[in-house]
Design a protein around this motif. Sequence first.
Motif, PDB file in Angstrom:
ATOM      1  N   GLY A  50       0.794  -1.224   0.000  1.00 55.15           N
ATOM      2  CA  GLY A  50       0.000   0.000   0.000  1.00 55.15           C
ATOM      3  C   GLY A  50       0.821   1.265   0.000  1.00 55.15           C
ATOM      4  O   GLY A  50       0.312   2.348   0.282  1.00 55.15           O
ATOM      5  N   ILE A  51       2.096   1.161  -0.314  1.00 52.21           N
ATOM      6  CA  ILE A  51       2.969   2.325  -0.353  1.00 52.21           C
ATOM      7  C   ILE A  51       2.732   3.053  -1.677  1.00 52.21           C
ATOM      8  O   ILE A  51       2.679   2.429  -2.735  1.00 52.21           O
ATOM      9  N   SER A  52       2.595   4.360  -1.623  1.00 52.60           N
ATOM     10  CA  SER A  52       2.338   5.140  -2.837  1.00 52.60           C
ATOM     11  C   SER A  52       3.577   5.188  -3.722  1.00 52.60           C
ATOM     12  O   SER A  52       4.713   5.047  -3.245  1.00 52.60           O
ATOM     13  N   LEU A  53       3.353   5.406  -5.010  1.00 47.75           N
ATOM     14  CA  LEU A  53       4.482   5.511  -5.935  1.00 47.75           C
ATOM     15  C   LEU A  53       5.383   6.689  -5.586  1.00 47.75           C
ATOM     16  O   LEU A  53       6.604   6.601  -5.742  1.00 47.75           O
ATOM     17  N   ASP A  54       4.815   7.771  -5.082  1.00 42.89           N
ATOM     18  CA  ASP A  54       5.647   8.901  -4.663  1.00 42.89           C
ATOM     19  C   ASP A  54       6.569   8.513  -3.517  1.00 42.89           C
ATOM     20  O   ASP A  54       7.753   8.863  -3.516  1.00 42.89           O
ATOM     21  N   ASP A  55       6.031   7.763  -2.540  1.00 47.50           N
ATOM     22  CA  ASP A  55       6.866   7.296  -1.426  1.00 47.50           C
ATOM     23  C   ASP A  55       7.935   6.323  -1.912  1.00 47.50           C
ATOM     24  O   ASP A  55       9.080   6.358  -1.451  1.00 47.50           O
ATOM     25  N   GLN A  63      10.662   8.389  -3.635  1.00 50.33           N
ATOM     26  CA  GLN A  63      11.508   9.088  -2.664  1.00 50.33           C
ATOM     27  C   GLN A  63      12.452   8.127  -1.957  1.00 50.33           C
ATOM     28  O   GLN A  63      13.628   8.441  -1.731  1.00 50.33           O
ATOM     29  N   THR A  64      11.934   6.967  -1.605  1.00 49.80           N
ATOM     30  CA  THR A  64      12.757   5.991  -0.892  1.00 49.80           C
ATOM     31  C   THR A  64      13.868   5.458  -1.789  1.00 49.80           C
ATOM     32  O   THR A  64      15.023   5.371  -1.364  1.00 49.80           O
ATOM     33  N   LEU A  65      13.535   5.114  -3.038  1.00 54.74           N
ATOM     34  CA  LEU A  65      14.562   4.626  -3.962  1.00 54.74           C
ATOM     35  C   LEU A  65      15.581   5.713  -4.271  1.00 54.74           C
ATOM     36  O   LEU A  65      16.773   5.439  -4.411  1.00 54.74           O
ATOM     37  N   ALA A  66      15.136   6.952  -4.353  1.00 53.59           N
ATOM     38  CA  ALA A  66      16.045   8.068  -4.636  1.00 53.59           C
ATOM     39  C   ALA A  66      17.015   8.307  -3.485  1.00 53.59           C
ATOM     40  O   ALA A  66      18.060   8.936  -3.684  1.00 53.59           O
ATOM     41  N   SER A  67      16.693   7.797  -2.306  1.00 56.70           N
ATOM     42  CA  SER A  67      17.579   7.984  -1.162  1.00 56.70           C
ATOM     43  C   SER A  67      18.809   7.069  -1.231  1.00 56.70           C
ATOM     44  O   SER A  67      19.763   7.269  -0.475  1.00 56.70           O
ATOM     45  N   LEU A  68      18.795   6.112  -2.123  1.00 51.89           N
ATOM     46  CA  LEU A  68      19.945   5.216  -2.265  1.00 51.89           C
ATOM     47  C   LEU A  68      21.084   5.950  -2.966  1.00 51.89           C
ATOM     48  O   LEU A  68      20.839   6.762  -3.866  1.00 51.89           O
ATOM     49  N   THR A 104      20.050   0.310  -7.664  1.00 48.74           N
ATOM     50  CA  THR A 104      19.058  -0.709  -7.367  1.00 48.74           C
ATOM     51  C   THR A 104      19.344  -1.264  -5.979  1.00 48.74           C
ATOM     52  O   THR A 104      20.499  -1.501  -5.627  1.00 48.74           O
ATOM     53  N   PRO A 105      18.306  -1.462  -5.168  1.00 49.07           N
ATOM     54  CA  PRO A 105      18.528  -1.915  -3.789  1.00 49.07           C
ATOM     55  C   PRO A 105      19.184  -3.288  -3.699  1.00 49.07           C
ATOM     56  O   PRO A 105      18.818  -4.220  -4.421  1.00 49.07           O
ATOM     57  N   THR A 106      20.130  -3.378  -2.782  1.00 49.91           N
ATOM     58  CA  THR A 106      20.719  -4.660  -2.423  1.00 49.91           C
ATOM     59  C   THR A 106      19.853  -5.274  -1.321  1.00 49.91           C
ATOM     60  O   THR A 106      18.902  -4.648  -0.844  1.00 49.91           O
ATOM     61  N   LYS A 107      20.230  -6.471  -0.861  1.00 50.04           N
ATOM     62  CA  LYS A 107      19.497  -7.096   0.239  1.00 50.04           C
ATOM     63  C   LYS A 107      19.558  -6.211   1.488  1.00 50.04           C
ATOM     64  O   LYS A 107      18.558  -6.015   2.174  1.00 50.04           O
ATOM     65  N   LYS A 108      20.725  -5.662   1.760  1.00 50.73           N
ATOM     66  CA  LYS A 108      20.889  -4.776   2.913  1.00 50.73           C
ATOM     67  C   LYS A 108      20.033  -3.511   2.742  1.00 50.73           C
ATOM     68  O   LYS A 108      19.393  -3.054   3.688  1.00 50.73           O
ATOM     69  N   ASP A 109      20.026  -2.966   1.521  1.00 51.43           N
ATOM     70  CA  ASP A 109      19.204  -1.786   1.240  1.00 51.43           C
ATOM     71  C   ASP A 109      17.730  -2.102   1.477  1.00 51.43           C
ATOM     72  O   ASP A 109      17.001  -1.298   2.047  1.00 51.43           O
ATOM     73  N   TRP A 110      17.290  -3.276   0.999  1.00 49.36           N
ATOM     74  CA  TRP A 110      15.883  -3.644   1.153  1.00 49.36           C
ATOM     75  C   TRP A 110      15.488  -3.680   2.625  1.00 49.36           C
ATOM     76  O   TRP A 110      14.413  -3.231   3.008  1.00 49.36           O
ATOM     77  N   SER A 111      16.371  -4.186   3.454  1.00 51.48           N
ATOM     78  CA  SER A 111      16.090  -4.232   4.884  1.00 51.48           C
ATOM     79  C   SER A 111      15.859  -2.827   5.431  1.00 51.48           C
ATOM     80  O   SER A 111      14.914  -2.579   6.177  1.00 51.48           O
ATOM     81  N   ALA A 112      16.703  -1.900   5.038  1.00 48.17           N
ATOM     82  CA  ALA A 112      16.559  -0.509   5.492  1.00 48.17           C
ATOM     83  C   ALA A 112      15.315   0.144   4.886  1.00 48.17           C
ATOM     84  O   ALA A 112      14.577   0.849   5.579  1.00 48.17           O
ATOM     85  N   LEU A 113      15.080  -0.104   3.594  1.00 48.62           N
ATOM     86  CA  LEU A 113      13.917   0.497   2.926  1.00 48.62           C
ATOM     87  C   LEU A 113      12.616   0.013   3.547  1.00 48.62           C
ATOM     88  O   LEU A 113      11.705   0.803   3.807  1.00 48.62           O
ATOM     89  N   SER A 114      12.534  -1.273   3.775  1.00 43.78           N
ATOM     90  CA  SER A 114      11.285  -1.833   4.310  1.00 43.78           C
ATOM     91  C   SER A 114      11.006  -1.315   5.720  1.00 43.78           C
ATOM     92  O   SER A 114       9.847  -1.128   6.093  1.00 43.78           O
ATOM     93  N   LYS A 115      12.045  -1.043   6.478  1.00 42.35           N
ATOM     94  CA  LYS A 115      11.852  -0.479   7.818  1.00 42.35           C
ATOM     95  C   LYS A 115      11.233   0.916   7.750  1.00 42.35           C
ATOM     96  O   LYS A 115      10.455   1.297   8.609  1.00 42.35           O
ATOM     97  N   ARG A 116      11.587   1.658   6.706  1.00 46.59           N
ATOM     98  CA  ARG A 116      11.016   3.000   6.528  1.00 46.59           C
ATOM     99  C   ARG A 116       9.505   2.923   6.339  1.00 46.59           C
ATOM    100  O   ARG A 116       8.788   3.849   6.692  1.00 46.59           O
ATOM    101  N   TRP A 117       9.050   1.831   5.759  1.00 49.69           N
ATOM    102  CA  TRP A 117       7.624   1.688   5.471  1.00 49.69           C
ATOM    103  C   TRP A 117       6.857   1.020   6.607  1.00 49.69           C
ATOM    104  O   TRP A 117       5.636   1.036   6.627  1.00 49.69           O
ATOM    105  N   GLN A 118       7.550   0.414   7.556  1.00 50.42           N
ATOM    106  CA  GLN A 118       6.862  -0.289   8.644  1.00 50.42           C
ATOM    107  C   GLN A 118       5.991   0.635   9.480  1.00 50.42           C
ATOM    108  O   GLN A 118       4.893   0.257   9.880  1.00 50.42           O
TER     109      GLN A 118
END
Length: 154
Positions: A68-73, A76-81, A86-100
């Motif tokens: 349910g995360i918006s495309l704008d969010d 923004q999250t991908l642009a923070s990398l 492209t997110p690595t496994k470690k990046d995904w862990s950090a990204l997903s926490k932002r959405w929790q």
Amino acid sequence: MSAEQKKLIDATLTVGYVAKRSGVKVSTLHFYETKHLIKSWRNSGNQRRYKPDVLRRVAVIKAAQAMGISLDDIKQTLASLPDNRTPTKKDWSALSKRWQAQLDERIAYMQRIRDRVDGCIGCGCLSLKSCPIYNKDDHLGSEQSGAVLLKSKL
């Protein structure tokens, strides 16, 4: 060899292949490009080509949308990398926490709706005598329409 030439050499996947492999329509890939979520390069025949890591990027986008995360969010999250990579496994862990936190908020909101849905739909109605948020003299009608009270009262 320039960096742009190197990117073009690495970008060998066709839009059809990426669509089939990622499970999204070609038009969806084009849409993601217009939103700057993914990037393609043009070959000498002016055809789109993608680097292989676009498949992971599309997977991240789809996973985030399923939450349910918006495309704008997502953008923004991908642009923070760093370097918009492209997110690595470690990046995904950090990204997903932002959405929790967003997910926790949504879950709590849905639980409040579930617990109160039998008593009020938040419409700001004029007719229910037992309504806890009775809209006396339709004061809400001058401001807005619809289920205007649902979010503010839950």
